[in-house]
Motif scaffolding. Structure first.
Motif, PDB file in Angstrom:
ATOM      1  N   ALA A 156      16.342  84.916 -55.922  1.00 46.58           N
ATOM      2  CA  ALA A 156      17.226  85.808 -56.505  1.00 46.58           C
ATOM      3  C   ALA A 156      16.482  87.417 -56.624  1.00 46.58           C
ATOM      4  O   ALA A 156      17.150  88.535 -56.258  1.00 46.58           O
ATOM      5  CB  ALA A 156      17.720  85.503 -57.863  1.00 46.58           C
ATOM      6  N   LEU A 157      15.511  87.378 -57.000  1.00 49.30           N
ATOM      7  CA  LEU A 157      14.638  88.750 -57.323  1.00 49.30           C
ATOM      8  C   LEU A 157      14.559  89.540 -55.753  1.00 49.30           C
ATOM      9  O   LEU A 157      14.738  90.768 -55.801  1.00 49.30           O
ATOM     10  CB  LEU A 157      13.425  88.645 -57.719  1.00 49.30           C
ATOM     11  N   THR A 158      14.139  88.634 -54.760  1.00 50.66           N
ATOM     12  CA  THR A 158      13.909  89.075 -53.311  1.00 50.66           C
ATOM     13  C   THR A 158      15.387  89.591 -52.823  1.00 50.66           C
ATOM     14  O   THR A 158      15.453  90.673 -52.385  1.00 50.66           O
ATOM     15  CB  THR A 158      13.290  87.894 -52.418  1.00 50.66           C
ATOM     16  N   GLN A 159      16.419  88.890 -53.096  1.00 46.39           N
ATOM     17  CA  GLN A 159      17.797  89.307 -52.645  1.00 46.39           C
ATOM     18  C   GLN A 159      18.203  90.650 -53.296  1.00 46.39           C
ATOM     19  O   GLN A 159      18.575  91.590 -52.731  1.00 46.39           O
ATOM     20  CB  GLN A 159      18.534  87.993 -53.455  1.00 46.39           C
ATOM     21  N   HIS A 181      18.555  94.519 -51.790  1.00 45.49           N
ATOM     22  CA  HIS A 181      19.963  95.247 -52.030  1.00 45.49           C
ATOM     23  C   HIS A 181      20.046  96.110 -53.275  1.00 45.49           C
ATOM     24  O   HIS A 181      20.879  96.256 -54.039  1.00 45.49           O
ATOM     25  CB  HIS A 181      21.024  94.182 -52.258  1.00 45.49           C
ATOM     26  N   LEU A 182      19.004  96.920 -53.142  1.00 44.03           N
ATOM     27  CA  LEU A 182      18.954  97.724 -54.479  1.00 44.03           C
ATOM     28  C   LEU A 182      20.175  98.736 -54.517  1.00 44.03           C
ATOM     29  O   LEU A 182      20.106  99.292 -55.688  1.00 44.03           O
ATOM     30  CB  LEU A 182      17.649  98.710 -54.158  1.00 44.03           C
ATOM     31  N   ASP A 183      20.754  98.905 -53.306  1.00 39.57           N
ATOM     32  CA  ASP A 183      21.769 100.017 -53.500  1.00 39.57           C
ATOM     33  C   ASP A 183      23.151  99.075 -54.200  1.00 39.57           C
ATOM     34  O   ASP A 183      23.920 100.028 -54.461  1.00 39.57           O
ATOM     35  CB  ASP A 183      22.315 100.399 -52.145  1.00 39.57           C
ATOM     36  N   ASP A 184      22.951  97.974 -54.360  1.00 40.85           N
ATOM     37  CA  ASP A 184      24.081  97.432 -54.815  1.00 40.85           C
ATOM     38  C   ASP A 184      23.486  95.936 -55.637  1.00 40.85           C
ATOM     39  O   ASP A 184      24.181  94.891 -55.182  1.00 40.85           O
ATOM     40  CB  ASP A 184      25.294  96.984 -53.772  1.00 40.85           C
ATOM     41  N   LEU A 185      23.024  96.156 -56.593  1.00 40.64           N
ATOM     42  CA  LEU A 185      22.569  94.846 -57.588  1.00 40.64           C
ATOM     43  C   LEU A 185      23.648  94.147 -57.970  1.00 40.64           C
ATOM     44  O   LEU A 185      23.941  92.889 -57.935  1.00 40.64           O
ATOM     45  CB  LEU A 185      21.663  95.380 -58.387  1.00 40.64           C
ATOM     46  N   PRO A 186      24.760  94.776 -58.768  1.00 38.87           N
ATOM     47  CA  PRO A 186      25.921  94.234 -59.240  1.00 38.87           C
ATOM     48  C   PRO A 186      26.540  93.182 -58.100  1.00 38.87           C
ATOM     49  O   PRO A 186      26.973  91.942 -58.219  1.00 38.87           O
ATOM     50  CB  PRO A 186      27.041  95.134 -59.616  1.00 38.87           C
ATOM     51  N   GLY A 187      26.626  93.780 -56.909  1.00 41.39           N
ATOM     52  CA  GLY A 187      27.276  93.099 -55.617  1.00 41.39           C
ATOM     53  C   GLY A 187      26.511  91.978 -55.255  1.00 41.39           C
ATOM     54  O   GLY A 187      26.929  90.643 -55.157  1.00 41.39           O
ATOM     55  N   ALA A 188      25.067  92.127 -55.058  1.00 42.61           N
ATOM     56  CA  ALA A 188      24.195  91.003 -54.846  1.00 42.61           C
ATOM     57  C   ALA A 188      24.196  90.062 -55.870  1.00 42.61           C
ATOM     58  O   ALA A 188      23.789  89.002 -55.313  1.00 42.61           O
ATOM     59  CB  ALA A 188      22.968  91.655 -54.437  1.00 42.61           C
ATOM     60  N   LEU A 189      24.209  90.352 -57.014  1.00 42.16           N
ATOM     61  CA  LEU A 189      23.902  89.321 -57.856  1.00 42.16           C
ATOM     62  C   LEU A 189      25.043  88.687 -58.735  1.00 42.16           C
ATOM     63  O   LEU A 189      25.139  88.024 -59.641  1.00 42.16           O
ATOM     64  CB  LEU A 189      22.941  89.966 -59.192  1.00 42.16           C
ATOM     65  N   LYS A 240      11.995  99.511 -64.735  1.00 40.18           N
ATOM     66  CA  LYS A 240      13.281  99.628 -64.402  1.00 40.18           C
ATOM     67  C   LYS A 240      14.181  98.883 -63.477  1.00 40.18           C
ATOM     68  O   LYS A 240      15.105  98.513 -63.440  1.00 40.18           O
ATOM     69  CB  LYS A 240      13.497 101.315 -63.775  1.00 40.18           C
ATOM     70  N   PHE A 241      13.617  98.099 -62.327  1.00 38.00           N
ATOM     71  CA  PHE A 241      14.031  97.388 -61.414  1.00 38.00           C
ATOM     72  C   PHE A 241      14.711  96.158 -62.056  1.00 38.00           C
ATOM     73  O   PHE A 241      15.810  95.850 -62.273  1.00 38.00           O
ATOM     74  CB  PHE A 241      13.153  97.121 -60.206  1.00 38.00           C
ATOM     75  N   LEU A 242      13.826  95.680 -63.044  1.00 33.09           N
ATOM     76  CA  LEU A 242      14.062  94.345 -63.527  1.00 33.09           C
ATOM     77  C   LEU A 242      15.060  94.556 -64.685  1.00 33.09           C
ATOM     78  O   LEU A 242      15.952  93.571 -64.912  1.00 33.09           O
ATOM     79  CB  LEU A 242      12.821  93.839 -64.434  1.00 33.09           C
ATOM     80  N   SER A 243      15.141  95.649 -65.521  1.00 33.32           N
ATOM     81  CA  SER A 243      15.936  95.969 -66.309  1.00 33.32           C
ATOM     82  C   SER A 243      17.477  95.972 -65.413  1.00 33.32           C
ATOM     83  O   SER A 243      18.359  95.663 -66.104  1.00 33.32           O
ATOM     84  CB  SER A 243      15.672  97.335 -66.885  1.00 33.32           C
ATOM     85  N   HIS A 244      17.509  96.718 -64.142  1.00 31.11           N
ATOM     86  CA  HIS A 244      18.818  96.713 -63.567  1.00 31.11           C
ATOM     87  C   HIS A 244      19.153  94.943 -63.279  1.00 31.11           C
ATOM     88  O   HIS A 244      20.529  94.805 -63.297  1.00 31.11           O
ATOM     89  CB  HIS A 244      18.448  97.437 -62.475  1.00 31.11           C
ATOM     90  N   VAL A 245      18.450  94.479 -62.886  1.00 34.05           N
ATOM     91  CA  VAL A 245      18.779  93.299 -62.586  1.00 34.05           C
ATOM     92  C   VAL A 245      19.469  92.209 -63.713  1.00 34.05           C
ATOM     93  O   VAL A 245      20.239  91.667 -63.680  1.00 34.05           O
ATOM     94  CB  VAL A 245      17.438  92.326 -61.889  1.00 34.05           C
TER      95      VAL A 245
END
Lengths: 142, 147
Positions: free
Chosen positions: A66-69, A73-81, A128-133
């Protein structure tokens, strides 16, 4: 609280460096979370939670995928997750505070294994990345 | 108040003995200011905090970080009465410094990352777990006198 291009580059660089070992570190992060924050174990009452358990390793691999995904897809985290967001909202219903605890343990794990790479700017980029995830994961909770 | 077994106290002591308190304090405070920039609100008089490298190289940050970590280290000698040990500092942080106790939690977590970075394999999950108890205890003690 968007990730800058420089911050994204740092996260991607570390992920590349970890290669196939992301699962090793997410597993260690889970073990650290269970050890430091015993309340997190309530979500895994049916697991063998001793360090080295196959169930924790398997779960660590799922988190790694999931994290690699997410990194890809850092441009669209909501979509990817999106699928995981629904799973966590309607089925798992893990209290949001627990994702912060796992994120913290992942930072500790990465600092322990990659001390030279874990600069202050890498530290803030990862946080920040993890907080967005985590935001994406809880986005459908209510 | 933090409840540690004799074994846990021993693990805290042995883990902490590997930390170079003088060297690490500046890094901990610096990282707090970089990773959670809103914490800079307490340090307007510290000069240049405009970038990560400015913060990490800032002499006032280094000096203050050292002071903070020395105080934390002193607390480790009073694990059975953290509230007593930090009573005066708690009043200071509330009445004079006006620091939200959430910041103590953030600092504790940054300290965990810095210890992991410096201690490597010695910062085992068990070592982290006891240290997390200690930083949580210190944060609670520092917030205890707030009103």
């Amino acid at each position: 609280m968007v990730l800058s291009e420089a911050e994204r580059a740092l996260v991607r660089a570390l992920w590349n460096k970890m290669g196939d070992n992301v699962g090793v570190y997410t597993t260690e992060a889970l073990e650290r979370t269970f050890a430091s924050f015993p309340s997190t174990k309530t979500y895994f009452a049916n697991f063998n939670l001793k360090p080295g358990s196959t169930q924790i390793k398997d779960h660590g691999k799922k988190v790694a995928v999931a994290l690699t995904q997410a990194v890809n897809h850092l441009d669209d985290l909501p979509g990817a997750l999106s699928v995981l967001s629904e799973l966590h909202a309607y089925k798992l219903r893990v209290d949001p505070v627990n994702f912060q605890l796992l994120s913290h343990s992942l930072l500790v794990t990465l600092a322990r294994h990659y001390p030279g790479d874990f600069s202050p700017t890498m530290h803030v980029s990862l946080d920040k990345f993890l907080s967005h995830v985590n935001s994406a994961l809880v986005s459908k909770y209510r | 108040m933090v409840h540690l077994t004799a074994g846990e106290k021993s693990l805290v002591a042995s883990t902490w003995s590997k930390v170079n308190v003088d060297a690490v304090g500046g890094e901990v405070l610096g990282r707090l200011l970089v990773v959670y920039p809103w914490t800079q609100r307490f340090f307007d008089s510290f000069g240049d905090l405009s970038s990560a490298s400015a913060i990490m190289g800032n002499a006032k940050v280094q000096a203050h970080g050292k002071k903070v970590l020395k105080s934390f280290a002193e607390g480790l000698n009073h694990l059975d009465d953290l509230k007593g040990a930090f009573a005066q500092l708690s009043e200071l942080h509330c009445d004079k410094l006006h620091v939200d106790p959430e910041n103590f939690r953030l600092l504790g977590n940054v300290l965990m990352c810095v210890m992991a970075r410096h201690l490597g394999a010695d910062f085992t999950p068990e070592a982290q777990a006891v240290c997390q108890k200690v930083v949580a205890g210190v944060a609670t003690a520092l917030a205890h006198k707030y009103h």
